[in-house]
Design a protein around this motif. Structure first.
Motif, mmCIF file in Angstrom:
data_model
loop_
_atom_site.group_PDB
_atom_site.id
_atom_site.type_symbol
_atom_site.label_atom_id
_atom_site.label_comp_id
_atom_site.label_asym_id
_atom_site.label_seq_id
_atom_site.Cartn_x
_atom_site.Cartn_y
_atom_site.Cartn_z
ATOM 1 N N ASN A 1 26.995 22.326 -7.360
ATOM 2 C CA ASN A 1 26.716 22.922 -6.052
ATOM 3 C C ASN A 1 25.737 24.084 -6.167
ATOM 4 O O ASN A 1 24.887 24.289 -5.291
ATOM 5 N N ALA A 2 25.847 24.853 -7.252
ATOM 6 C CA ALA A 2 24.903 25.951 -7.467
ATOM 7 C C ALA A 2 23.498 25.410 -7.725
ATOM 8 O O ALA A 2 22.503 25.960 -7.229
ATOM 9 N N PHE A 3 23.397 24.318 -8.503
ATOM 10 C CA PHE A 3 22.097 23.686 -8.729
ATOM 11 C C PHE A 3 21.496 23.211 -7.401
ATOM 12 O O PHE A 3 20.299 23.375 -7.157
ATOM 13 N N ARG A 4 22.336 22.606 -6.540
ATOM 14 C CA ARG A 4 21.837 22.165 -5.230
ATOM 15 C C ARG A 4 21.296 23.349 -4.441
ATOM 16 O O ARG A 4 20.226 23.269 -3.836
ATOM 17 N N GLY A 5 22.034 24.469 -4.446
ATOM 18 C CA GLY A 5 21.571 25.646 -3.738
ATOM 19 C C GLY A 5 20.258 26.169 -4.279
ATOM 20 O O GLY A 5 19.420 26.688 -3.525
ATOM 21 N N GLU A 6 20.054 26.027 -5.582
ATOM 22 C CA GLU A 6 18.808 26.468 -6.219
ATOM 23 C C GLU A 6 17.648 25.520 -5.938
ATOM 24 O O GLU A 6 16.498 25.820 -6.260
ATOM 25 N N ILE B 1 31.801 31.573 -8.764
ATOM 26 C CA ILE B 1 32.162 31.031 -7.447
ATOM 27 C C ILE B 1 31.839 32.042 -6.343
ATOM 28 O O ILE B 1 31.369 31.671 -5.256
ATOM 29 N N ILE B 2 32.073 33.329 -6.602
ATOM 30 C CA ILE B 2 31.722 34.334 -5.588
ATOM 31 C C ILE B 2 30.204 34.385 -5.400
ATOM 32 O O ILE B 2 29.710 34.465 -4.269
ATOM 33 N N HIS B 3 29.451 34.330 -6.494
ATOM 34 C CA HIS B 3 27.989 34.278 -6.358
ATOM 35 C C HIS B 3 27.566 33.051 -5.550
ATOM 36 O O HIS B 3 26.630 33.119 -4.746
ATOM 37 N N PRO C 1 36.121 19.639 -15.089
ATOM 38 C CA PRO C 1 35.521 19.027 -13.891
ATOM 39 C C PRO C 1 35.230 20.007 -12.758
ATOM 40 O O PRO C 1 34.178 19.922 -12.115
ATOM 41 N N GLN C 2 36.168 20.935 -12.494
ATOM 42 C CA GLN C 2 35.940 21.833 -11.365
ATOM 43 C C GLN C 2 34.797 22.800 -11.642
ATOM 44 O O GLN C 2 34.047 23.173 -10.734
ATOM 45 N N LEU C 3 34.637 23.206 -12.887
ATOM 46 C CA LEU C 3 33.486 24.038 -13.245
ATOM 47 C C LEU C 3 32.197 23.249 -13.083
ATOM 48 O O LEU C 3 31.193 23.778 -12.575
ATOM 49 N N LEU D 1 28.419 30.141 -14.327
ATOM 50 C CA LEU D 1 29.136 28.876 -14.461
ATOM 51 C C LEU D 1 28.709 28.129 -15.726
ATOM 52 O O LEU D 1 29.539 27.471 -16.366
ATOM 53 N N GLN D 2 27.448 28.233 -16.110
ATOM 54 C CA GLN D 2 27.017 27.632 -17.368
ATOM 55 C C GLN D 2 27.704 28.301 -18.553
ATOM 56 O O GLN D 2 28.117 27.625 -19.511
ATOM 57 N N ARG D 3 27.841 29.617 -18.497
ATOM 58 C CA ARG D 3 28.544 30.329 -19.578
ATOM 59 C C ARG D 3 30.013 29.912 -19.626
ATOM 60 O O ARG D 3 30.581 29.730 -20.713
ATOM 61 N N ALA D 4 30.627 29.753 -18.469
ATOM 62 C CA ALA D 4 32.028 29.316 -18.442
ATOM 63 C C ALA D 4 32.172 27.907 -19.015
ATOM 64 O O ALA D 4 33.102 27.620 -19.781
ATOM 65 N N LEU D 5 31.234 27.009 -18.659
ATOM 66 C CA LEU D 5 31.290 25.637 -19.157
ATOM 67 C C LEU D 5 31.048 25.560 -20.667
ATOM 68 O O LEU D 5 31.595 24.687 -21.348
#
Length: 433
Positions: free
Chosen positions: A148-153, A114-116, A140-142, A129-133
C-alpha cells in the motif's frame, strides 16, 4: 524504596487473568507506599489501558517514564495508548524514539510505518516497513502495508508484485484482496480489479470495501443494472427528524461536544479537513451521551424493520449479511469555516449514519451538504458518479450502507456545524453498552 518483586506477583497475575479491577485495587496501596516506583506506575497504566480508561493510563505511563526515561515497554504501551486516542503524532514520536532505543523492534518499526502510511508520508512508510520486513521476512501483514505504501508512492508495479506474494501467503484474506484490487484499479486494470472485488464477496459476503469497489468498477464499466442495485438511494437511504417525544436536548448535546476533551483538529488518517473529530464517545448508561445512545438504538432497530419490509421479495448484496447482533460506535465532528470531509466509506461498519446536532448558519444552499457516490479523487476514474445530495437539518438522523462513498461540500458559516456520526458494527453475540 521499590516494592519487592514477589509482592508484585499478585498484581501481575491479576493482569494476566484479565482481572483489571483487582489489579487496580492491589496496585493503589502499593503506589501510596512507594510513590517513586516506575514499575508500579507501568503496571497500573496497563490495568487502566486494558479497562479502556486511556487518560488514566496515559498519566501513569508518563509518571513511569519520568522515573525511568526511555523504558521500552512503557514507551511502546504509551504509544499504543496515544494511537487508541487518535493522537497519532504523539504515538509516532514514541514509536520513533523506541526505534532509536531498540533498532530491531519489529513492532515499533511496523507501527511507525503504518502511521506514516495514514499520514500519506509514503516514502517514510516504505523505509520503516522495509526495515521491519528485513527483521521479520515474509510477514503477510507487513508485506500488505508495504504494498500500500508503494502504491501511494506511485510504484504500482512493485506494489502489484508484493500483493501477489501476500495473496500466496493469505489467499482468502479480505483486506489483502481488496487492497490488491485497489492497486489494480489505480493501474487502470478495471475488469481485473472487479474480479478481485467479486472474489472477496464470494469469500466474505457483504464486505463493505468490496461492495464499494464493486460500485466503482461497475460504474467505470457501464454496468447500469448493478449500479442501480448497489446505489438504490430511495430504499437504502433513510432520514428521520427526532421528535419532541424523544426529549433530546440539542443545546446540551452541542455543549457536550464542543467541550469534549478529545476533540482533535484534522486527525491523521481521517477525512475531516478544517474541522475537529472526537475519539469514540461513551454511550453506556450514566455516560454523558447515554440518552442519545438510547434514541439511536431505537432508530436503528426501526430501520432494520423498514429494510426487511422494503426488500422482503428481493435479494441485495448488502442485506445478505444483515447482522443479528451488533454494537454502536459514535463520534463527533465539528466543521468550521471552510470545513469539509473528503470522500470515504466506513469499512468496519455495516450501516452508518449521521445525526445533525447543529447544521450551523450555512451561507448558500449546498454549504455543508452531504454528497453520496463520489470515490476518492486520487483514483483514475472517468465515469460520472451516481450522485445523491442531502441537505441536513437540525435534529435529523440519516442512515446509509457503510459502503456508500460520502463527503461534505465545504461549509461556509460562522457558527460550527456539529454532527454525531455512528456505525452499526456486527458482533457474534449480543453486545450491551
Amino acid at each position: 524504596m521499590p516494592i519487592a518483586t514477589d509482592k508484585l506477583e499478585p498484581a501481575r497475575e491479576a493482569l494476566r487473568a484479565g482481572q483489571m479491577e483487582r489489579a487496580l485495587a492491589l496496585l493503589g496501596p502499593m503506589l501510596t507506599a512507594a510513590p517513586k516506583d516506575a514499575e508500579l506506575y507501568y503496571l497500573r497504566g496497563m490495568a487502566y489501558s486494558n479497562s479502556g480508561r486511556l487518560r488514566e493510563a496515559l498519566t501513569d505511563f508518563d509518571a513511569a517514564l519520568m522515573l525511568s526515561p526511555g523504558a521500552p515497554p512503557v514507551l511502546f504501551n504509551r504509544a499504543l495508548t496515544f494511537y487508541r486516542m487518535e493522537r497519532l503524532e504523539e504515538a509516532l514520536a514514541d514509536f520513533e524514539l523506541l526505534v532509536k532505543v531498540d533498532p530491531n523492534s519489529v513492532e515499533a518499526l511496523a507501527n511507525a510505518g503504518i502511521i506514516h502510511l495514514r499520514r500519506e508520508s509514503y516514502s517514510q512508510a516504505v523505509n520503516h516497513l522495509q526495515r521491519a520486513l528485513a527483521l521479520a521476512p515474509r510477514q503477510p501483514q507487513l508485506m500488505r502495508s508495504l504494498a500500500n505504501a508503494f502504491r501511494g508512492e506511485g510504484k504500482v508495479d512493485q506494489a502489484l508484485r508484493l500483493h501477489l506474494d501476500v495473496e500466496a501467503a493469505i489467499p482468502d484474506d479480505a483486506a489483502a484482496l481488496t487492497d490488491h484490487a485497489l492497486t489494480l484499479l489505480t493501474s487502470n486494470q478495471v475488469e481485473v480489479a472487479q474480479s478481485y472485488y467479486l472474489k472477496t464477496l464470494r469469500l466474505h459476503p457483504g464486505d463493505q470495501t468490496a461492495l464499494a469497489g464493486l460500485y466503482m468498477t461497475a460504474n467505470e464499466l457501464g454496468q447500469t443494472e448493478l449500479i442501480d442495485t448497489l446505489m438504490d438511494y430511495h430504499r437504502l437511504l433513510a432520514c428521520s427528524i427526532c421528535g419532541p417525544e424523544e426529549m433530546l436536548d440539542l443545546n446540551s448535546l452541542r455543549a457536550s461536544i464542543l467541550s469534549h476533551e478529545h476533540l482533535t483538529w484534522e486527525p491523521i488518517g481521517r477525512s475531516t479537513r478544517r474541522g475537529q473529530q472526537s475519539a469514540m464517545l461513551d454511550i453506556s448508561s450514566r455516560a454523558p451521551f447515554s440518552h442519545f445512545g438510547q434514541i439511536l438504538r431505537s432508530f436503528i432497530a426501526r430501520r432494520f424493520e423498514d429494510l426487511e419490509v422494503a426488500f422482503s421479495s428481493q435479494a441485495h448484496p448488502w442485506l445478505v449479511v444483515r447482522p443479528s447482533h451488533w454494537r454502536l460506535q459514535v463520534w463527533a465532528t465539528v466543521l468550521h469555516e471552510g470545513g469539509r470531509q473528503s470522500p470515504h466509506i466506513h469499512p468496519a461498519g455495516w450501516m452508518s449514519g449521521v445525526f445533525y446536532v447543529d447544521v450551523g448558519d450555512a451561507v448558500g444552499e449546498d454549504s455543508g451538504a452531504l454528497v453520496f457516490g463520489h470515490p476518492p479523487h486520487n483514483l483514475p476514474l472517468s465515469a460520472d458518479a451516481r450522485e445523491w445530495t442531502h441537505r441536513p437539518q437540525n435534529g435529523q438522523f440519516i442512515t446509509f450502507p457503510s459502503y456508500f462513498f460520502h463527503h461534505t461540500l465545504p461549509y461556509a458559516g460562522k457558527r460550527p456545524r456539529i454532527s454525531l456520526a455512528f456505525d452499526v458494527i456486527p458482533t457474534t453475540s449480543p453486545h450491551f453498552q
